[in-house]
Design an enzyme around this catalytic site. Structure first.
Site, mmCIF file in Angstrom:
data_model
loop_
_atom_site.group_PDB
_atom_site.id
_atom_site.type_symbol
_atom_site.label_atom_id
_atom_site.label_comp_id
_atom_site.label_asym_id
_atom_site.label_seq_id
_atom_site.Cartn_x
_atom_site.Cartn_y
_atom_site.Cartn_z
ATOM 1 N N ARG A 59 0.840 -1.216 0.000
ATOM 2 C CA ARG A 59 0.000 0.000 0.000
ATOM 3 C C ARG A 59 0.864 1.251 0.000
ATOM 4 O O ARG A 59 2.048 1.233 0.381
ATOM 5 C CB ARG A 59 -0.954 0.022 1.189
ATOM 6 C CG ARG A 59 -0.283 0.158 2.564
ATOM 7 C CD ARG A 59 -0.199 1.568 3.093
ATOM 8 N NE ARG A 59 0.659 1.668 4.282
ATOM 9 C CZ ARG A 59 1.936 1.966 4.248
ATOM 10 N NH1 ARG A 59 2.554 2.182 3.099
ATOM 11 N NH2 ARG A 59 2.663 2.063 5.362
ATOM 12 N N ASP A 68 -2.944 6.215 12.515
ATOM 13 C CA ASP A 68 -3.814 5.055 12.818
ATOM 14 C C ASP A 68 -3.805 4.731 14.306
ATOM 15 O O ASP A 68 -4.849 4.483 14.902
ATOM 16 C CB ASP A 68 -3.483 3.829 11.943
ATOM 17 C CG ASP A 68 -2.022 3.419 11.913
ATOM 18 O OD1 ASP A 68 -1.186 4.077 12.574
ATOM 19 O OD2 ASP A 68 -1.712 2.415 11.234
ATOM 20 N N SER A 177 4.705 -1.481 2.887
ATOM 21 C CA SER A 177 3.993 -2.552 3.593
ATOM 22 C C SER A 177 4.163 -3.936 2.995
ATOM 23 O O SER A 177 3.197 -4.692 2.830
ATOM 24 C CB SER A 177 2.499 -2.231 3.703
ATOM 25 O OG SER A 177 2.326 -1.139 4.511
ATOM 26 N N ASP A 223 -2.023 -0.583 7.487
ATOM 27 C CA ASP A 223 -1.429 -1.381 6.404
ATOM 28 C C ASP A 223 -2.247 -2.636 6.120
ATOM 29 O O ASP A 223 -2.506 -2.980 4.964
ATOM 30 C CB ASP A 223 0.007 -1.779 6.770
ATOM 31 C CG ASP A 223 0.852 -0.585 7.152
ATOM 32 O OD1 ASP A 223 0.429 0.552 6.853
ATOM 33 O OD2 ASP A 223 1.921 -0.766 7.759
ATOM 34 N N TYR A 273 9.603 4.098 16.277
ATOM 35 C CA TYR A 273 8.154 3.995 16.070
ATOM 36 C C TYR A 273 7.426 3.859 17.416
ATOM 37 O O TYR A 273 6.495 4.606 17.709
ATOM 38 C CB TYR A 273 7.858 2.799 15.156
ATOM 39 C CG TYR A 273 6.412 2.669 14.760
ATOM 40 C CD1 TYR A 273 5.922 3.312 13.621
ATOM 41 C CD2 TYR A 273 5.518 1.919 15.514
ATOM 42 C CE1 TYR A 273 4.590 3.193 13.247
ATOM 43 C CE2 TYR A 273 4.192 1.797 15.156
ATOM 44 C CZ TYR A 273 3.732 2.429 14.021
ATOM 45 O OH TYR A 273 2.408 2.316 13.649
#
Ligand code: GLA
Length: 436
Positions: A59, A68, A177, A223, A273
């Protein structure tokens, strides 16, 4: 049903994708569709045609980055790059091999074993289907497969032992992804093998859990939802809290989605992350909201002194990016391209300055795109995916795309000494079964 995997038609969303290297673009027509290539590799390795072939796409996210896990809105689309798995049941081995007698001991040991070969790494793993385990090597590709298999098995889906070949043209490590594509392809394979369809959101969540528990990456849901549920010719506006999806058409042939891969990956500490996620959570807590989805800019300003400066910055990105994503979806529906472009550049600036997940190479590509500007055919551009390398996504006027590619890749190559990758893609179809 397709009986001859070698003659697979190029079904919707499964057309040969644009090659990654710019110099290879002209070779496009010469590439076999990835499904046929997976089938051929299966036959070569296991000596018979595959019984099942499934595909799941990578994606690209148009806007709504690092949102998200803040419960906001994201706007990704699947790309015409797929991870394909071609597979056959272990019990077919007995049927096709004259030397083995029915019920020979060979079968017994293989009835609950998956033998999976990756064309990318040229290695094979065996996964015990009774209880799939993590691979001893952290980050090993088979963790994504084992994690998805474990999720399916937990739900009572019991595939018999099987052999499989994984073939993929999703670039690895480019923020497109490839891991979600592998998880989702694995779950799709189990659906095909067992004849039981998972509810799409449940399938995506099972794959997200595989990423958390088997790969150790605390990712959000974007994803996997994009790989499962995308529709050809549509962007997917996903409300990450309610999980409601609105498919927004992107049909205008005058607009091209251009993805440029910096071909760099700065693994700073690997924990960047998770650190960002933690900073957002503590900012939300200090603002007295369940997640940053519920916070507004005036509230953030009013409570600024209660937050660490870094938490303030992260929250400012998340709150403003959620607003930009909703605005971009509306502008897209209205065909207001200048507004979409403005929002994409603002997203990049916020990711660079407040969220601090960009890097020099990404900034260079976005600066070049800005210089080319609307007159040169660029509507908007930004980094896409988790950051610290990977790709930029740009919306470009189709008539000017070749010149834009030249004007981006030439100076990039010159300044960095790195050959960038180039990929153009229509919004593609989500995971599907090609042969069952
Ligand atoms: C990675 C994660 C996603 C999302 C993006 C950033 O791709 O897997 O869940 O958080 O980064 O938008």
């Amino acid at each position: 049903m397709i009986s001859d995997a070698k003659n697979l038609p190029e079904s919707e969303g499964e057309a040969p994708a644009e090659p990654i290297a710019h110099a290879e673009m002209a070779q496009r027509e010469l590439r076999p569709p990835i499904a046929a290539s997976a089938a051929a590799r299966f036959e070569q390795r296991f000596g018979r045609a595959p019984r099942w072939i499934v595909a799941a796409p990578g994606r690209v996210n148009i806007i709504g980055e690092h949102i998200d896990y803040n419960d906001g809105f994201v706007l990704p689309m699947a790309i015409e790059r797929y991870t394909v798995i071609a597979a056959g049941a272990n019990d077919e081995i007995r049927m096709t091999n004259d030397e083995l007698q029915p019920n020979s001991s060979f079968d017994i040991g293989h009835s609950s074993l998956a033998t999976v070969f990756s064309t990318a790494t040229n290695d094979e793993v065996c996964i015990a289907l009774d209880s799939p385990k993590r691979h001893a090597v952290p980050g090993h590709w088979s963790n994504y497969v084992a994690g998805a298999l474990a999720g399916c098995i937990e739900r009572g889906m019991r595939p018999g032992g099987f052999q499989a070949v994984i073939d993929s043209n999703v670039p690895v490590g480019g923020g497109l992804s490839s891991s979600a594509a592998l998880e989702v392809a694995s779950a799709t394979l189990v659906e095909a093998m067992t004849g039981r369809q998972l509810e799409p959101a449940e399938k995506a969540l099972l794959c997200q859990k595989a990423e958390h528990e088997f790969a150790g990456v605390p990712c959000g849901i974007m994803d996997q939802f994009a790989s499962v549920m995308s529709r050809a010719d549509h962007l997917m506006l996903l409300d990450c809290r309610s999980r409601h999806i609105e498919h927004i058409p992107l049909l205008d042939p005058a607009i091209t989605v251009l993805i440029v891969n910096t071909n760099v990956k700065h693994e700073l500490s690997g924990g960047e992350y998770a650190e960002r996620r933690g900073q957002c959570e503590s900012a939300a807590h200090k603002l007295g909201v369940a997640s940053l989805r519920d916070a507004r800019t005036p509230q953030l300003q009013a409570r600024r002194q209660h937050l660490e400066p870094v938490e303030f910055q992260r929250a400012r990105h998340a709150i403003s990016e959620i607003g930009r994503t909703v605005a971009a979806a509306a502008a897209l529906k209205a065909g207001n391209w200048p507004e979409v472009g403005k929002l994409m550049y603002a997203s990049h600036d916020s990711l660079k300055n407040d969220y601090e997940v960009s890097c020099e190479e990404l900034d260079l590509l976005v600066d070049l795109a800005r210089e080319i500007g609307a007159d040169g055919g660029v509507i908007g551009s930004r980094m896409t995916g988790g950051g610290f390398g990977g790709c930029t996504v740009s919306l470009v006027e189709t008539a000017k795309v070749d010149s834009v590619v030249e004007r981006l890749t030439g100076p990039y190559r010159e300044k960095t000494g790195i050959e960038p990758g180039v990929l153009k893609s229509r919004p593609a179809r989500g995971a599907h079964t090609i042969k069952d």
